[in-house]
Design a protein around this motif. Structure first.
Motif, PDB file in Angstrom:
ATOM      1  N   GLY A 130       0.811  -1.199   0.000  1.00  0.00           N
ATOM      2  CA  GLY A 130       0.000   0.000   0.000  1.00  0.00           C
ATOM      3  C   GLY A 130       0.851   1.258   0.000  1.00  0.00           C
ATOM      4  N   ALA A 131       0.208   2.381  -0.334  1.00  0.00           N
ATOM      5  CA  ALA A 131       0.877   3.674  -0.379  1.00  0.00           C
ATOM      6  C   ALA A 131       0.782   4.375   0.974  1.00  0.00           C
ATOM      7  CB  ALA A 131       0.248   4.541  -1.466  1.00  0.00           C
ATOM      8  N   VAL A 132       1.464   5.506   1.102  1.00  0.00           N
ATOM      9  CA  VAL A 132       1.439   6.269   2.351  1.00  0.00           C
ATOM     10  C   VAL A 132       0.003   6.541   2.778  1.00  0.00           C
ATOM     11  CG1 VAL A 132       2.011   8.481   3.412  1.00  0.00           C
ATOM     12  CG2 VAL A 132       3.689   7.346   1.953  1.00  0.00           C
ATOM     13  N   ARG A 133      -0.842   6.985   1.850  1.00  0.00           N
ATOM     14  CA  ARG A 133      -2.219   7.362   2.209  1.00  0.00           C
ATOM     15  C   ARG A 133      -3.016   6.186   2.772  1.00  0.00           C
ATOM     16  NH1 ARG A 133      -4.444  10.448  -1.245  1.00  0.00           N
ATOM     17  NH2 ARG A 133      -2.643  10.760  -2.576  1.00  0.00           N
ATOM     18  N   ASP A 134      -2.642   4.968   2.414  1.00  0.00           N
ATOM     19  CA  ASP A 134      -3.366   3.797   2.908  1.00  0.00           C
ATOM     20  C   ASP A 134      -3.141   3.547   4.394  1.00  0.00           C
ATOM     21  OD1 ASP A 134      -4.447   3.090   0.345  1.00  0.00           O
ATOM     22  OD2 ASP A 134      -2.465   2.356  -0.212  1.00  0.00           O
ATOM     23  N   PHE A 135      -2.119   4.162   4.969  1.00  0.00           N
ATOM     24  CA  PHE A 135      -1.794   3.936   6.380  1.00  0.00           C
ATOM     25  C   PHE A 135      -2.154   5.125   7.263  1.00  0.00           C
ATOM     26  CE2 PHE A 135       0.781   1.025   3.954  1.00  0.00           C
ATOM     27  CZ  PHE A 135       0.666  -0.147   4.677  1.00  0.00           C
ATOM     28  N   VAL A 136      -2.721   6.175   6.666  1.00  0.00           N
ATOM     29  CA  VAL A 136      -3.113   7.350   7.440  1.00  0.00           C
ATOM     30  C   VAL A 136      -4.483   7.119   8.078  1.00  0.00           C
ATOM     31  CG1 VAL A 136      -3.723   9.795   7.322  1.00  0.00           C
ATOM     32  CG2 VAL A 136      -1.754   8.939   6.045  1.00  0.00           C
ATOM     33  N   LEU A 137      -4.539   7.203   9.405  1.00  0.00           N
ATOM     34  CA  LEU A 137      -5.785   7.039  10.141  1.00  0.00           C
ATOM     35  C   LEU A 137      -6.432   8.376  10.464  1.00  0.00           C
ATOM     36  CD1 LEU A 137      -4.661   4.296  12.678  1.00  0.00           C
ATOM     37  CD2 LEU A 137      -5.895   3.975  10.529  1.00  0.00           C
ATOM     38  N   GLY A 138      -5.611   9.384  10.702  1.00  0.00           N
ATOM     39  CA  GLY A 138      -6.139  10.698  11.041  1.00  0.00           C
ATOM     40  C   GLY A 138      -5.045  11.737  11.013  1.00  0.00           C
ATOM     41  N   THR A 139      -5.453  12.992  10.988  1.00  0.00           N
ATOM     42  CA  THR A 139      -4.495  14.096  10.995  1.00  0.00           C
ATOM     43  C   THR A 139      -5.010  15.212  11.890  1.00  0.00           C
ATOM     44  OG1 THR A 139      -5.524  15.101   9.041  1.00  0.00           O
ATOM     45  CG2 THR A 139      -3.623  13.679   8.661  1.00  0.00           C
ATOM     46  N   ARG A 140      -4.073  16.046  12.324  1.00  0.00           N
ATOM     47  CA  ARG A 140      -4.417  17.321  12.947  1.00  0.00           C
ATOM     48  C   ARG A 140      -3.892  18.398  12.018  1.00  0.00           C
ATOM     49  NH1 ARG A 140      -4.243  17.649  19.371  1.00  0.00           N
ATOM     50  NH2 ARG A 140      -5.943  19.053  18.821  1.00  0.00           N
ATOM     51  N   LEU A 141      -4.721  19.430  11.799  1.00  0.00           N
ATOM     52  CA  LEU A 141      -4.445  20.385  10.737  1.00  0.00           C
ATOM     53  C   LEU A 141      -4.757  21.801  11.196  1.00  0.00           C
ATOM     54  CD1 LEU A 141      -3.868  20.473   7.541  1.00  0.00           C
ATOM     55  CD2 LEU A 141      -6.357  20.618   7.337  1.00  0.00           C
ATOM     56  N   ILE A 142      -3.905  22.752  10.811  1.00  0.00           N
ATOM     57  CA  ILE A 142      -4.190  24.165  11.038  1.00  0.00           C
ATOM     58  C   ILE A 142      -4.837  24.719   9.777  1.00  0.00           C
ATOM     59  CG2 ILE A 142      -3.224  26.440  11.535  1.00  0.00           C
ATOM     60  CD1 ILE A 142      -0.928  25.076  12.981  1.00  0.00           C
ATOM     61  N   THR A 143      -6.053  25.232   9.915  1.00  0.00           N
ATOM     62  CA  THR A 143      -6.780  25.778   8.780  1.00  0.00           C
ATOM     63  C   THR A 143      -6.311  27.199   8.485  1.00  0.00           C
ATOM     64  OG1 THR A 143      -8.557  26.778  10.078  1.00  0.00           O
ATOM     65  CG2 THR A 143      -8.763  24.424   9.540  1.00  0.00           C
ATOM     66  N   TYR A 144      -6.818  27.755   7.380  1.00  0.00           N
ATOM     67  CA  TYR A 144      -6.423  29.110   6.998  1.00  0.00           C
ATOM     68  C   TYR A 144      -6.826  30.133   8.058  1.00  0.00           C
ATOM     69  CZ  TYR A 144     -11.260  30.235   5.667  1.00  0.00           C
ATOM     70  OH  TYR A 144     -12.612  30.479   5.673  1.00  0.00           O
ATOM     71  N   GLU A 145      -7.840  29.816   8.884  1.00  0.00           N
ATOM     72  CA  GLU A 145      -8.263  30.721   9.945  1.00  0.00           C
ATOM     73  C   GLU A 145      -7.409  30.584  11.205  1.00  0.00           C
ATOM     74  OE1 GLU A 145     -13.011  31.108   9.431  1.00  0.00           O
ATOM     75  OE2 GLU A 145     -12.276  29.084   9.872  1.00  0.00           O
ATOM     76  N   GLY A 146      -6.448  29.668  11.162  1.00  0.00           N
ATOM     77  CA  GLY A 146      -5.610  29.456  12.334  1.00  0.00           C
ATOM     78  C   GLY A 146      -6.233  28.545  13.357  1.00  0.00           C
ATOM     79  N   LYS A 147      -7.266  27.804  12.970  1.00  0.00           N
ATOM     80  CA  LYS A 147      -7.892  26.844  13.870  1.00  0.00           C
ATOM     81  C   LYS A 147      -7.170  25.501  13.783  1.00  0.00           C
ATOM     82  CE  LYS A 147     -12.517  28.894  13.490  1.00  0.00           C
ATOM     83  NZ  LYS A 147     -13.927  28.646  13.084  1.00  0.00           N
ATOM     84  N   HIS A 148      -7.048  24.843  14.925  1.00  0.00           N
ATOM     85  CA  HIS A 148      -6.367  23.549  14.978  1.00  0.00           C
ATOM     86  C   HIS A 148      -7.435  22.458  15.085  1.00  0.00           C
ATOM     87  CE1 HIS A 148      -3.114  20.781  16.848  1.00  0.00           C
ATOM     88  NE2 HIS A 148      -2.950  20.860  15.543  1.00  0.00           N
ATOM     89  N   LEU A 149      -7.632  21.710  14.006  1.00  0.00           N
ATOM     90  CA  LEU A 149      -8.716  20.736  13.938  1.00  0.00           C
ATOM     91  C   LEU A 149      -8.177  19.322  13.784  1.00  0.00           C
ATOM     92  CD1 LEU A 149     -11.165  22.599  11.524  1.00  0.00           C
ATOM     93  CD2 LEU A 149     -11.043  22.732  14.021  1.00  0.00           C
ATOM     94  N   ARG A 150      -8.955  18.363  14.263  1.00  0.00           N
ATOM     95  CA  ARG A 150      -8.605  16.954  14.134  1.00  0.00           C
ATOM     96  C   ARG A 150      -9.550  16.294  13.136  1.00  0.00           C
ATOM     97  NH1 ARG A 150      -6.179  13.185  17.482  1.00  0.00           N
ATOM     98  NH2 ARG A 150      -6.186  14.620  19.262  1.00  0.00           N
TER      99      ARG A 150
END
Length: 368
Positions: A130-150
């Motif tokens: 499998g590829a990298v994306r196949d092993f991703v379960l979740g992410t935490r991300l900073i949006t353009y508004e500066g919000k930290h979302l899961r």
């Protein structure tokens, strides 16, 4: 008998070494950049800067936002901050006889987990594991508004936001700032053996097509220097039986790492010809292109050294049902141009997730 760390996942977490959480600093930088409409150039270890278009913007480094935040060897799950060195994560997994089965390339000692996700590149085992994306379960991300979302979670059955997490893989940081990723890991195989069989290319491709329909423990297949190179992984009896069945000479196991990291002579940077990565359907015959070719992924991925014009090369590959990516910076647009329909979807996605265009603008295509 379980390891002490297996019985106490928290203990495994506490022994991963120092980490640092720079979330608040990063969020504030993004909020200010969005307010000022200032482009940001998201940076990690810099080992994959060549992969994509050059961008201008204020540097936003994630190298100090690092550390393994959770690791449960029993559940085969690890969560890690984006600036964590890839080698550090792999060392922690290796201590538990586990691995990232997609074999992401490093291209240098400073490679980070964030760079692995942003580039989405996988190694020789990719078609089988499998590829990298196949092993991703979740992410935490900073949006353009500066919000930290899961988005997503740490178990496969938690699918909330799962596709959005995968969307970040290969997006090159154009949709947001990845701060943390949760990954599925797998045990290392009990037995590994590599073989080298001298035979013509046509014969090698024919055999690979036949072996692909059989339950053989092949996890890497490359054609290089007039020989087929194979890696066998799995149970000791299965590997031994397949080794006896296929024959050939023993091959040093470091070949696969050298291929993954582009350390073979074929990839010598002294060669002035651009390096192309061709992604093609399985069982595609050799293409009518000038240059030298190294076959990987049983022929589905091909590395090409060629002075052919980019448009001519891409047209040949497209007609074969694939696409071509230029790995040599400055010689051509790195990625295959998008069709009008696909470009429309890309534009809408970029507008929704990054309306002011502050995240790595132009990294993939000039219009995004």
């Amino acid at each position: 008998m379980q390891h002490e760390q297996d019985r106490h996942p928290a203990l495994a977490e506490s022994q991963q070494g120092p980490g640092q959480d720079n979330t608040e600093v990063l969020c504030e930088r993004v909020r200010q950049a969005n307010a000022d409409k200032t482009p940001l150039r998201i940076e990690g270890g810099g080992t994959k800067d060549f992969y994509g278009r050059r961008i201008e913007g204020d540097a936003l480094s994630l190298t100090e936002h690092r550390g393994i935040t959770h690791y449960d060897p029993v559940e085969l799950v690890v969560s890690v901050r984006a600036g964590t060195p890839l080698a550090e994560l792999e060392a922690a997994l290796d201590a538990e006889h586990q691995q990232l089965s997609c074999e992401p390339p490093h291209f240098g000692p400073t490679a980070t987990v964030g760079g692995m996700i942003a580039s989405g590149l996988s190694g020789p085992r990719r078609p089988w594991a499998g590829a990298v994306r196949d092993f991703v379960l979740g992410t935490r991300l900073i949006t353009y508004e500066g919000k930290h979302l899961r988005f997503g979670g740490e178990v496969m059955k938690n699918v909330a936001g799962y596709d959005l997490s995968r969307l970040m893989v290969g997006a090159q940081g154009t949709l947001g700032v990845i701060t943390e990723v949760s990954l599925k890991v797998l045990p290392k195989p009990n037995a590994i053996h590599s073989l080298r069989l001298e035979l013509p290319l046509d014969d090698a491709l024919q055999r690979l097509a036949q072996w692909g329909r059989q339950p053989l423990p092949i996890t890497a297949a490359a054609y290089h220097d007039d020989a087929l190179h194979l890696r066998l992984e799995g149970g000791a009896s299965s590997v031994a039986a397949t080794r006896e069945q296929l024959g050939g000479d023993d091959l040093v196991s470091s070949f696969w790492q050298d291929l993954r990291e582009q350390r073979l002579v074929f990839f010598d940077k002294k060669d002035s010809r651009p390096l192309w990565r061709l992604s093609l359907p399985n069982n595609t015959p050799p293409l009518a292109l000038d240059g030298d070719v190294l076959y990987d992924w049983a022929g589905a991925q091909r590395w090409l050294r060629s002075d052919d014009e980019a448009d001519v090369l891409r047209e040949t590959v497209t007609q074969a049902g694939g696409h071509a990516t230029c790995f040599t910076a400055g010689h051509a647009e790195p990625f295959t141009p998008l069709s009008k329909v696909v470009a429309t979807y890309h534009r809408r996605l970029k507008t929704q997730l990054d309306p002011n265009g502050i995240f790595n603008p132009g990294r993939l295509y000039p219009e995004f």
